[in-house]
Design a protein around this motif. Structure first.
Motif, mmCIF file in Angstrom:
data_model
loop_
_atom_site.group_PDB
_atom_site.id
_atom_site.type_symbol
_atom_site.label_atom_id
_atom_site.label_comp_id
_atom_site.label_asym_id
_atom_site.label_seq_id
_atom_site.Cartn_x
_atom_site.Cartn_y
_atom_site.Cartn_z
ATOM 1 N N GLN A 137 0.853 -1.192 0.000
ATOM 2 C CA GLN A 137 0.000 0.000 0.000
ATOM 3 C C GLN A 137 0.885 1.237 0.000
ATOM 4 O OE1 GLN A 137 -3.720 -0.403 0.609
ATOM 5 N NE2 GLN A 137 -3.538 1.470 -0.581
ATOM 6 N N LEU A 138 0.735 2.052 -1.030
ATOM 7 C CA LEU A 138 1.559 3.252 -1.124
ATOM 8 C C LEU A 138 1.139 4.253 -0.055
ATOM 9 C CD1 LEU A 138 3.827 4.036 -3.145
ATOM 10 C CD2 LEU A 138 2.140 5.435 -4.336
ATOM 11 N N GLU A 139 2.140 4.855 0.601
ATOM 12 C CA GLU A 139 1.903 5.911 1.571
ATOM 13 C C GLU A 139 2.979 6.966 1.397
ATOM 14 O OE1 GLU A 139 2.020 3.651 5.240
ATOM 15 O OE2 GLU A 139 4.200 3.928 5.406
ATOM 16 N N GLU A 140 2.989 7.964 2.276
ATOM 17 C CA GLU A 140 3.924 9.081 2.095
ATOM 18 C C GLU A 140 5.386 8.654 2.201
ATOM 19 O OE1 GLU A 140 3.049 13.227 3.384
ATOM 20 O OE2 GLU A 140 1.525 12.224 4.611
ATOM 21 N N GLY A 141 5.705 7.702 3.069
ATOM 22 C CA GLY A 141 7.094 7.275 3.226
ATOM 23 C C GLY A 141 7.611 6.566 1.996
ATOM 24 N N LEU A 142 8.936 6.497 1.855
ATOM 25 C CA LEU A 142 9.565 5.861 0.696
ATOM 26 C C LEU A 142 9.493 4.346 0.823
ATOM 27 C CD1 LEU A 142 11.186 6.124 -1.946
ATOM 28 C CD2 LEU A 142 13.266 6.130 -0.552
ATOM 29 N N ASP A 143 8.541 3.717 0.138
ATOM 30 C CA ASP A 143 8.390 2.257 0.110
ATOM 31 C C ASP A 143 8.216 1.671 1.510
ATOM 32 O OD1 ASP A 143 8.777 2.515 -2.634
ATOM 33 O OD2 ASP A 143 10.928 2.106 -2.496
ATOM 34 N N THR A 144 7.490 2.375 2.354
ATOM 35 C CA THR A 144 7.343 1.954 3.749
ATOM 36 C C THR A 144 5.993 1.317 4.058
ATOM 37 O OG1 THR A 144 6.574 4.185 4.325
ATOM 38 C CG2 THR A 144 8.934 3.715 4.594
ATOM 39 N N GLY A 145 5.073 1.292 3.101
ATOM 40 C CA GLY A 145 3.712 0.867 3.375
ATOM 41 C C GLY A 145 3.568 -0.619 3.658
ATOM 42 N N PRO A 146 2.436 -1.003 4.225
ATOM 43 C CA PRO A 146 2.186 -2.420 4.531
ATOM 44 C C PRO A 146 2.085 -3.253 3.263
ATOM 45 C CG PRO A 146 0.193 -1.128 4.868
ATOM 46 C CD PRO A 146 1.298 -0.147 4.612
ATOM 47 N N VAL A 147 2.487 -4.523 3.365
ATOM 48 C CA VAL A 147 2.662 -5.383 2.199
ATOM 49 C C VAL A 147 1.495 -6.369 2.060
ATOM 50 C CG1 VAL A 147 4.151 -7.137 1.147
ATOM 51 C CG2 VAL A 147 5.166 -5.161 2.320
ATOM 52 N N PHE A 148 0.950 -6.461 0.847
ATOM 53 C CA PHE A 148 -0.123 -7.410 0.549
ATOM 54 C C PHE A 148 0.406 -8.793 0.176
ATOM 55 C CE2 PHE A 148 -2.285 -3.372 -0.444
ATOM 56 C CZ PHE A 148 -3.472 -3.536 0.250
ATOM 57 N N GLY A 149 1.529 -8.835 -0.542
ATOM 58 C CA GLY A 149 2.034 -10.122 -1.005
ATOM 59 C C GLY A 149 3.416 -9.986 -1.600
ATOM 60 N N THR A 150 4.147 -11.106 -1.655
ATOM 61 C CA THR A 150 5.510 -11.119 -2.189
ATOM 62 C C THR A 150 5.731 -12.369 -3.033
ATOM 63 O OG1 THR A 150 6.428 -12.292 -0.284
ATOM 64 C CG2 THR A 150 6.415 -9.881 -0.176
#
Length: 308
Positions: A137-150
């Motif tokens: 999930q994109l948020e203001e931080g640089l690639d810091t958002g919660p992850v849905f899947g890998t």
């Protein structure tokens, strides 16, 4: 879901193809503005914008995604979600809040490792054996958002950044669509990234791409592969800059000082801090790439000449 895709370079095309073939509705593409390219410096559409043009899909190219006109059009299009791959601009909160499910980013690393603009290049440069892709999930931080899947991907001993990115672009496209399907179905929840294992992957500059012959051979090899195809590894010879393709470390070879050249019948060796490497392709300024043996033969390299 109604989707607006955000992306710019050629690496996004597998994701666009996958979205077009999915059950979701792609209503527009957001991309960086046309940019000058080539010797004539004429304006050229980004690969993502050109893909959309060919299919009659609306293209939005704001200079900055905080522009009021762009935000107004985003609201009018009313997307449920904005999938993102390598868009190339920071997205402000005002834009992040518009879609019901926000902006969902496909990033080519196993977050929180290699946050930033060049995750694949840094994974190769630092000798990682495994990397992967994350949808978060994109948020203001640089690639810091919660992850849905890998997903994971092995890094092969001869992989260039281009090789690895090509594979991740395809596998990552499937992951992105699977996550969007699950978001629509309400069967997935984004999990916060771990606090440990954070590393950063800033853009690789031309200065970073200069080969350091005083490094050991494995580091020379990694740097050149990491910078292939872009920005292109380089060194200098007789005062002129030349670009180098991937090299091959050679275990059983005469010891050479860093940068020293040894021209043999079937290979051209260059010294490092440890064992030499055999040069692959060489590209002099204004010339086409050629095999190192042909390059050396044409220049008639003398004993004692070196790369710097």
């Amino acid at each position: 879901m109604r989707l607006i895709f955000a992306g710019t370079p050629g690496v996004v095309l597998p994701a666009l193809d996958a979205l077009a073939a999915s059950r979701h509705e792609l209503v527009a593409v957001v991309s960086r503005p046309d940019a000058p390219a080539g010797r004539g410096r004429r304006l050229v559409r980004s690969p993502a914008a050109a893909w959309a043009d060919e299919r009659g899909i609306e293209v939005l190219t704001p200079q900055r995604p905080r522009e009021p006109e762009f935000l107004d059009r985003l609201r009018e299009l009313a997307p449920d979600c904005v999938p993102v791959v390598a868009y190339g601009a920071l997205v402000p909160p005002a834009a992040l809040e518009i879609p019901k499910h926000g902006w969902v980013n496909l990033h080519f690393s196993l977050l929180p490792a290699w946050r930033g603009a060049a995750p694949v290049q840094h994974a190769v440069l630092h000798g990682d054996e495994v990397t992967g892709a994350s949808v978060f999930q994109l948020e203001e931080g640089l690639d810091t958002g919660p992850v849905f899947g890998t997903l994971t991907e092995d890094i092969r001993p001869t992989d260039t950044s281009g090789d690895l990115l090509d594979r991740l672009a395809v596998s990552g496209a499937g992951l992105l669509v699977a996550v969007l399907d699950a978001i629509e179905a309400g069967t997935v929840r984004a999990e916060p990234q771990p606090a440990d294992g954070v590393s950063h992957a800033p853009k690789i500059t031309v200065e970073d791409a200069q080969v350091r012959w005083t490094d050991p051979s494995f580091a020379v090899d990694r740097r050149i592969r990491a910078c292939t195809p872009a920005p292109g590894a380089w060194t200098t010879f007789r005062g002129d800059r030349i670009k180098l393709g991937p090299v091959r470390p050679v275990a059983n070879a005469p010891q050479l000082e860093p940068g020293d050249l040894l021209v043999e019948r079937h290979q051209v060796l260059a010294g490092t801090a440890t064992t030499p490497v055999a040069l692959g392709e060489v590209r002099a300024a204004g010339k086409k790439p050629m095999a190192a043996t042909d390059w050396a033969r044409g220049l008639r390299i003398d004993a004692g000449e070196r790369l710097a």
